[in-house]
Design an enzyme around this catalytic site. Structure first.
Site, short mmCIF file in Angstrom:
data_model
loop_
_atom_site.label_atom_id
_atom_site.label_comp_id
_atom_site.label_asym_id
_atom_site.label_seq_id
_atom_site.Cartn_x
_atom_site.Cartn_y
_atom_site.Cartn_z
N ASP A 158 0.83 -1.21 0.00
CA ASP A 158 0.00 0.00 0.00
C ASP A 158 0.86 1.26 0.00
OD1 ASP A 158 -3.05 -1.05 0.98
OD2 ASP A 158 -1.37 -2.34 1.44
N ASP A 168 -1.67 -2.52 -4.14
CA ASP A 168 -1.95 -1.09 -4.06
C ASP A 168 -0.68 -0.28 -4.32
OD1 ASP A 168 -4.57 -1.67 -3.61
OD2 ASP A 168 -4.67 -0.86 -1.59
N ASN A 176 -6.86 -3.72 -4.42
CA ASN A 176 -8.12 -3.14 -4.89
C ASN A 176 -7.92 -1.85 -5.68
OD1 ASN A 176 -7.45 -2.44 -2.00
ND2 ASN A 176 -8.99 -0.85 -2.37
N HIS A 235 -3.43 -9.61 -0.90
CA HIS A 235 -3.67 -8.22 -0.53
C HIS A 235 -4.53 -8.10 0.72
CE1 HIS A 235 -3.78 -3.93 -0.94
NE2 HIS A 235 -5.10 -3.91 -0.96
N HIS A 253 -11.44 -2.60 7.12
CA HIS A 253 -11.50 -3.83 6.32
C HIS A 253 -11.67 -5.08 7.18
CE1 HIS A 253 -10.41 -1.24 3.05
NE2 HIS A 253 -9.21 -0.96 3.58
N VAL A 261 -4.91 -3.15 4.95
CA VAL A 261 -5.14 -2.39 6.18
C VAL A 261 -3.92 -1.51 6.42
CG1 VAL A 261 -5.57 -2.51 8.66
CG2 VAL A 261 -6.56 -4.23 7.12
N HIS A 262 -4.13 -0.21 6.56
CA HIS A 262 -3.01 0.73 6.64
C HIS A 262 -2.46 0.81 8.06
CE1 HIS A 262 -4.88 2.75 2.86
NE2 HIS A 262 -4.36 1.56 2.61
#
Length: 486
Positions: free
Chosen positions: A173, A200, A238, A323, A333, A361-362
């Site tokens: 991400d 991502d 995504n 992912h 999420h 998930v960040h």
């Protein structure tokens, strides 16, 4: 004490691991489930770097190659796919290469393509397979022509061998913010030799109209400082789907598939979104969270066969990339990975996967070895339980994109969660030999000096339950028995 001293001399990071895990293991002995970090970071603005920043600079020269990136090009690490973009005209798709600087005695011819997205027209995208390489060898390569040509290098991995040492970086991400730049710079200061990328990439889909394509270009130039030299093993997230009917764009993964090639045919996959490679002592499986994966679909059938092909005698380390995390205790999420867990978790346990990396998930989170394979709609066994045959699940979705951190963890922390923190960073997995590896999560704020979360990962096949007499010969394994978590 003599053994410990010898171990520390062999690998200085082990001392750091001992100190890092001392407090953590004290908590375990007191019966606590895990740690939720209370660290509060000083955050850069979660906005993309301005377009006039030097990290997006266009190379000098007419039609000079840009957005250069490499990835593994075959099953066993004796080939690379070199990709780049020429902005004005196709130019040449030839790669000149050799084992000495400025000594390009060999060449390979690639292909060129382009695409449109809404009214944006891409540059000319080149992909060139360079194969027949020697293991553990530094190669220099040159692309472009005349005064606009550019030169880079890469190093092939060691041969497939159970005791091959190798260090992977793990990033997810990423995006193109100042936090993204911090993550990339910290990874480049590590000893990583290749990146396992968890999806991502550019976050171009957060823009509209022609800016979608333009932000793919800026991201390609941004990461080139690493991707032109170290292979990045790609997986899609995504933000690569780019389903945008309001622009007339309804082909999923259009930009990603045009720009980022994968060696999917080498592992008998029918789709570049899922594939496998072998590198040094690791067998790496890449799954697609946003492609059909239920029973009898192409991805399901492929994974069923690929797991049978894994030879732990040659590649003892079995690693899976996806992912969407299967186990996640963040509000962001939450439970999105449940459907893939139901389909594949029993295979992961049966084949004793060592570790599964995910993004999405960040934040950062690591699990214990647990499984929930006995759960079904009639059994009532609803909770994950400790399982020595299960993988460790690690979420590394903290690369730094403009959506910001996922700071709300669910309370109480579930028993399966070992460590979690909302901060930006990257991970490294340093495979030492067939019995153990050193894992390290690096919080950007700490630079490269402190292992915010670290542990010794024991191999599931050659580890604690197999060939114990041979393991006694490994002083590292013996002396770290008290601090190793897995």
């Amino acid at each position: 004490m003599k053994i410990m001293t010898a171990v520390i001399r062999m690998h200085p990071m082990l001392l750091q691991l001992i100190l890092t895990n001392f407090v953590f293991l004290s908590c375990l002995r007191n019966g606590n489930a895990g740690i939720t970090s209370t660290f509060i970071r000083s955050e850069y603005p979660s906005m993309d770097i301005p377009l006039d920043n030097k990290v997006f600079s266009v190379p000098k020269g007419h039609n000079a190659p840009q957005q250069v990136h490499i990835t593994q090009g075959d099953y066993d690490g004796k080939a690379v796919i070199i990709s780049w973009v020429t902005p004005d005209e196709p130019g040449t798709s030839k790669v000149q290469y050799g084992t000495s600087e400025n000594g390009y005695e060999l060449s390979a011819e690639g292909i060129v393509t382009n695409y449109t997205f809404y009214k944006y027209k891409s540059g000319y995208i080149h992909h060139c397979l360079v194969d027949g390489l020697e293991h553990d060898t530094k190669y220099y390569y040159k692309i472009g022509s005349g005064d606009s040509s550019r030169e880079f290098w890469f190093t092939t991995p060691p041969k497939i061998d159970p005791n091959s040492r190798y260090t992977f970086g793990i990033i997810g991400d990423l995006g193109q913010t100042f936090n993204s730049l911090s993550t990339l710079e910290h990874y480049m200061q590590s000893k990583g030799q290749a990146v396992l990328f968890l999806g991502d990439l550019s976050y171009a889909d957060r823009y509209q109209y022609n800016e979608v394509g333009l932000r793919w270009d800026t991201w390609g130039r941004f990461v080139e400082q690493s991707t032109a030299y170290h292979p990045w093993i790609w997986s899609a997230g995504n933000h690569e789907i780019e389903f945008m009917p309001y622009l007339g764009e309804v082909t999923p993964f259009k930009s990603y598939l045009q720009r980022y090639a994968t060696p999917y045919l080498a592992s008998k996959s029918s789709n570049p979104l899922w594939y496998a490679i072998r590198r040094a002592s690791a067998h790496i499986i890449v799954l697609s969270s946003y492609s059909p994966f239920v029973k009898y679909t192409p991805q399901w059938r492929w994974l069923e066969e690929e797991l049978k092909r894994v030879n732990r005698e040659k590649t003892p380390w079995l690693i899976v990339l996806m992912h969407v995390p299967i186990y996640n205790s963040n509000d962001a999420h939450y439970m999105e990975g449940e459907s893939m867990r139901v389909v594949f978790e029993s295979w992961f346990v049966h084949y004793k996967v060592d570790v599964i990396f995910a993004g999405h998930v960040h934040a950062y989170e690591r699990s214990y070895r647990i499984s929930n394979i006995h759960y079904n709609i009639t059994s009532g066994d609803q909770n994950p339980i400790p399982d020595k045959s299960a993988p460790v699940y690690i979420t590394v979705g903290d690369g730094g994109n403009q959506e910001g951190l996922a700071g709300r963890f669910r309370d109480p922390q579930p028993d399966y969660s070992a460590f979690r923190e909302a901060a930006y960073g990257h991970s490294t997995l340093e495979i030492i030999n067939k019995t153990h590896a050193l894992y390290h999560w690096n919080r950007n704020d700490d630079g490269k000096k402190i292992a915010t979360d670290a542990f010794v990962l024991h191999n599931q096949y050659w580890g604690m339950n197999r060939r114990r007499r041979k393991l006694k010969k490994h002083y590292v394994r013996k002396s770290l028995e008290q601090i190793a978590i897995y």
